[in-house]
Design a protein around this motif. Structure first.
Motif, PDB file in Angstrom:
ATOM      1  N   GLN A 189      -5.209   3.396  -0.575  1.00  0.00           N
ATOM      2  CA  GLN A 189      -4.684   3.783   0.769  1.00  0.00           C
ATOM      3  C   GLN A 189      -5.503   3.507   2.037  1.00  0.00           C
ATOM      4  OE1 GLN A 189      -2.559   7.403  -0.183  1.00  0.00           O
ATOM      5  NE2 GLN A 189      -0.779   6.367   0.940  1.00  0.00           N
TER       6      GLN A 189
ATOM      7  N   ASP B 110      -8.213  -1.508  14.874  1.00  0.00           N
ATOM      8  CA  ASP B 110      -8.592  -1.435  16.320  1.00  0.00           C
ATOM      9  C   ASP B 110      -7.318  -0.917  16.991  1.00  0.00           C
ATOM     10  OD1 ASP B 110      -8.287  -4.937  17.222  1.00  0.00           O
ATOM     11  OD2 ASP B 110      -6.862  -3.727  16.602  1.00  0.00           O
ATOM     12  N   TYR B 111      -6.362  -0.660  16.564  1.00  0.00           N
ATOM     13  CA  TYR B 111      -5.001  -0.039  17.419  1.00  0.00           C
ATOM     14  C   TYR B 111      -4.413   0.890  16.258  1.00  0.00           C
ATOM     15  CZ  TYR B 111      -1.558  -0.443  21.060  1.00  0.00           C
ATOM     16  OH  TYR B 111      -0.749  -0.095  22.130  1.00  0.00           O
TER      17      TYR B 111
ATOM     18  N   LEU C 205      -0.941   3.691  16.089  1.00  0.00           N
ATOM     19  CA  LEU C 205       0.546   4.086  16.312  1.00  0.00           C
ATOM     20  C   LEU C 205       0.835   5.257  15.816  1.00  0.00           C
ATOM     21  CD1 LEU C 205       0.289   0.704  16.018  1.00  0.00           C
ATOM     22  CD2 LEU C 205       2.098   0.858  17.231  1.00  0.00           C
TER      23      LEU C 205
ATOM     24  N   TYR D  27       4.806   6.676  14.656  1.00  0.00           N
ATOM     25  CA  TYR D  27       6.164   6.594  14.820  1.00  0.00           C
ATOM     26  C   TYR D  27       6.852   7.601  14.236  1.00  0.00           C
ATOM     27  CZ  TYR D  27       6.052   1.559  15.375  1.00  0.00           C
ATOM     28  OH  TYR D  27       5.883   0.111  15.678  1.00  0.00           O
TER      29      TYR D  27
ATOM     30  N   PHE E 239       8.922   3.767  17.888  1.00  0.00           N
ATOM     31  CA  PHE E 239       7.620   4.283  18.310  1.00  0.00           C
ATOM     32  C   PHE E 239       7.533   5.191  19.202  1.00  0.00           C
ATOM     33  CE2 PHE E 239       3.752   2.698  19.998  1.00  0.00           C
ATOM     34  CZ  PHE E 239       3.692   3.258  21.229  1.00  0.00           C
TER      35      PHE E 239
ATOM     36  N   PHE F 207       4.894   8.802  11.003  1.00  0.00           N
ATOM     37  CA  PHE F 207       4.134   8.048  10.313  1.00  0.00           C
ATOM     38  C   PHE F 207       2.967   7.726  11.461  1.00  0.00           C
ATOM     39  CE2 PHE F 207       6.529   7.180   6.437  1.00  0.00           C
ATOM     40  CZ  PHE F 207       7.560   7.650   6.750  1.00  0.00           C
TER      41      PHE F 207
ATOM     42  N   TYR G 112      -6.552  -9.288  10.438  1.00  0.00           N
ATOM     43  CA  TYR G 112      -5.418 -10.355  10.318  1.00  0.00           C
ATOM     44  C   TYR G 112      -4.165 -10.172  10.813  1.00  0.00           C
ATOM     45  CZ  TYR G 112      -2.512 -13.654   7.911  1.00  0.00           C
ATOM     46  OH  TYR G 112      -1.410 -14.583   7.779  1.00  0.00           O
ATOM     47  N   GLY G 113      -3.602 -11.039  11.754  1.00  0.00           N
ATOM     48  CA  GLY G 113      -2.134 -11.150  12.126  1.00  0.00           C
ATOM     49  C   GLY G 113      -1.623  -9.705  12.667  1.00  0.00           C
ATOM     50  N   ASN G 114      -0.528  -9.612  12.753  1.00  0.00           N
ATOM     51  CA  ASN G 114       0.377  -8.542  13.316  1.00  0.00           C
ATOM     52  C   ASN G 114       0.612  -7.494  12.470  1.00  0.00           C
ATOM     53  OD1 ASN G 114       0.210  -9.832  15.533  1.00  0.00           O
ATOM     54  ND2 ASN G 114       1.864 -11.158  15.248  1.00  0.00           N
ATOM     55  N   LYS G 115       0.065  -7.328  11.366  1.00  0.00           N
ATOM     56  CA  LYS G 115       0.570  -6.479  10.449  1.00  0.00           C
ATOM     57  C   LYS G 115       0.013  -4.844  10.720  1.00  0.00           C
ATOM     58  CE  LYS G 115      -1.310  -7.752   6.610  1.00  0.00           C
ATOM     59  NZ  LYS G 115      -1.850  -7.936   5.159  1.00  0.00           N
ATOM     60  N   LEU G 116       1.173  -4.059  10.410  1.00  0.00           N
ATOM     61  CA  LEU G 116       0.529  -2.626  10.525  1.00  0.00           C
ATOM     62  C   LEU G 116       0.577  -2.231   8.968  1.00  0.00           C
ATOM     63  CD1 LEU G 116       3.247  -1.328  13.206  1.00  0.00           C
ATOM     64  CD2 LEU G 116       0.869  -1.941  13.528  1.00  0.00           C
TER      65      LEU G 116
ATOM     66  N   PHE H 244       0.515   1.455   7.337  1.00  0.00           N
ATOM     67  CA  PHE H 244       1.347   2.835   7.333  1.00  0.00           C
ATOM     68  C   PHE H 244       0.771   3.837   6.494  1.00  0.00           C
ATOM     69  CE2 PHE H 244       4.714   2.444  10.484  1.00  0.00           C
ATOM     70  CZ  PHE H 244       4.881   1.001  10.580  1.00  0.00           C
ATOM     71  N   GLY H 245       0.643   5.009   7.146  1.00  0.00           N
ATOM     72  CA  GLY H 245       0.292   6.133   5.980  1.00  0.00           C
ATOM     73  C   GLY H 245       1.626   6.747   5.411  1.00  0.00           C
ATOM     74  N   ALA H 246       1.645   7.629   4.567  1.00  0.00           N
ATOM     75  CA  ALA H 246       2.596   8.157   3.772  1.00  0.00           C
ATOM     76  C   ALA H 246       3.754   9.048   4.579  1.00  0.00           C
ATOM     77  CB  ALA H 246       2.073   8.948   2.570  1.00  0.00           C
TER      78      ALA H 246
ATOM     79  N   GLY I 211       5.175   6.154   1.988  1.00  0.00           N
ATOM     80  CA  GLY I 211       5.405   5.706   3.368  1.00  0.00           C
ATOM     81  C   GLY I 211       6.064   4.275   3.398  1.00  0.00           C
TER      82      GLY I 211
ATOM     83  N   TYR J 123       6.216 -15.110  10.954  1.00  0.00           N
ATOM     84  CA  TYR J 123       5.779 -15.412  12.343  1.00  0.00           C
ATOM     85  C   TYR J 123       6.673 -16.449  13.219  1.00  0.00           C
ATOM     86  CZ  TYR J 123       1.587 -12.701  11.100  1.00  0.00           C
ATOM     87  OH  TYR J 123       0.531 -11.899  10.779  1.00  0.00           O
TER      88      TYR J 123
END
Lengths: 112, 111
Positions: free
Chosen positions: A2, A31-32, A34, A36, A46, A89, A96-100, A102-104, B42, B50
């Motif tokens: 995790q 680097d970012y 969020l 939710y 969001f 969350f 890589y890419g636009n993937k997020l 998430f925590g549990a 989660g 994409y």
């Protein structure tokens, strides 16, 4: 493995007091970040975000703090309201890419 | 106002059936995602896309496939449903690299 951890499955707070939800991450490429919020039978919405170049971001009653050296972020809700009761969350992005990732999730209950 | 819709809110299927979950977004977003949400785990990414006709595996793609023939539509396919695929399935779309907009979810039960 995790990469984003929310170690508290639930939190109960009295109306009007502060709610603090915590999140830890392991990947230094993130680097970012969020937050939710999710009500039952609805999709996540969001709430607030923060870039790794900042250590604080505020939006009304919601403030997110980032401690990069500790790889830790927290969400503060002040004052807490019964309508804030939901699952929160933490999510992180980077590399890589636009993937997020998430925590549990943490279930917040605000008692009136 | 971004809108992401999912074809069903609740679905009950039998083991071995082929299941189609459809997702449509109305904001011309390039990126679309399928997650499943399970208690204590989660949101876990199944597949993402994409662009039209392209797809990439997420963290848990086994037992699933996807289709994106049009920009606004992203379908998740369970080739042969199993009981361990009982879950809440969430579709999301995004334009920016970060903020994703979610649909209301489909609660799938496989018996």
């Amino acid at each position: 493995d995790q990469q984003v951890k929310q170690n508290s499955p639930s939190l109960s707070v009295q109306e009007g007091r502060i709610s603090i939800l915590n999140c830890d991450y392991t990947n230094s490429m993130f680097d970012y970040f969020l937050w939710y919020k999710k009500y039952p039978a609805e999709g996540p919405t969001f709430l607030i975000s923060i870039s790794s170049i900042k250590d604080k971001n505020e939006d009304g009653r919601f403030t997110v703090f980032l401690n990069k050296s500790a790889k830790h972020l927290s969400l503060h809700i002040v004052p807490s309201q019964p309508g804030d009761s939901a699952v929160y969350f933490c999510a992180a992005s980077g590399g890589y890419g636009n993937k997020l990732v998430f925590g549990a999730g943490t279930i917040l209950r605000v008692k009136s | 106002d971004v809108k992401v819709t999912q074809s069903s809110r609740y679905l009950v299927k039998r083991t071995g059936e082929k299941v189609f979950l459809e997702c449509v977004q109305d904001m011309d977003h390039e990126n679309m995602f399928w997650y499943r949400q399970d208690p204590g785990l989660g949101l876990r990414l199944i597949y993402f896309s994409y662009d039209v006709k392209m797809k990439e595996k997420g963290d848990i793609p086994e037992g699933y496939s996807v289709s994106r023939e049009k920009k606004e539509r992203f379908s998740l396919i369970l080739e042969s449903a199993s009981t361990n695929q009982t879950s809440m399935y969430l579709c999301a779309s995004s334009f920016s690299p970060y903020e994703q907009y979610f649909g209301p979810g489909t609660r799938l039960t496989v018996t």
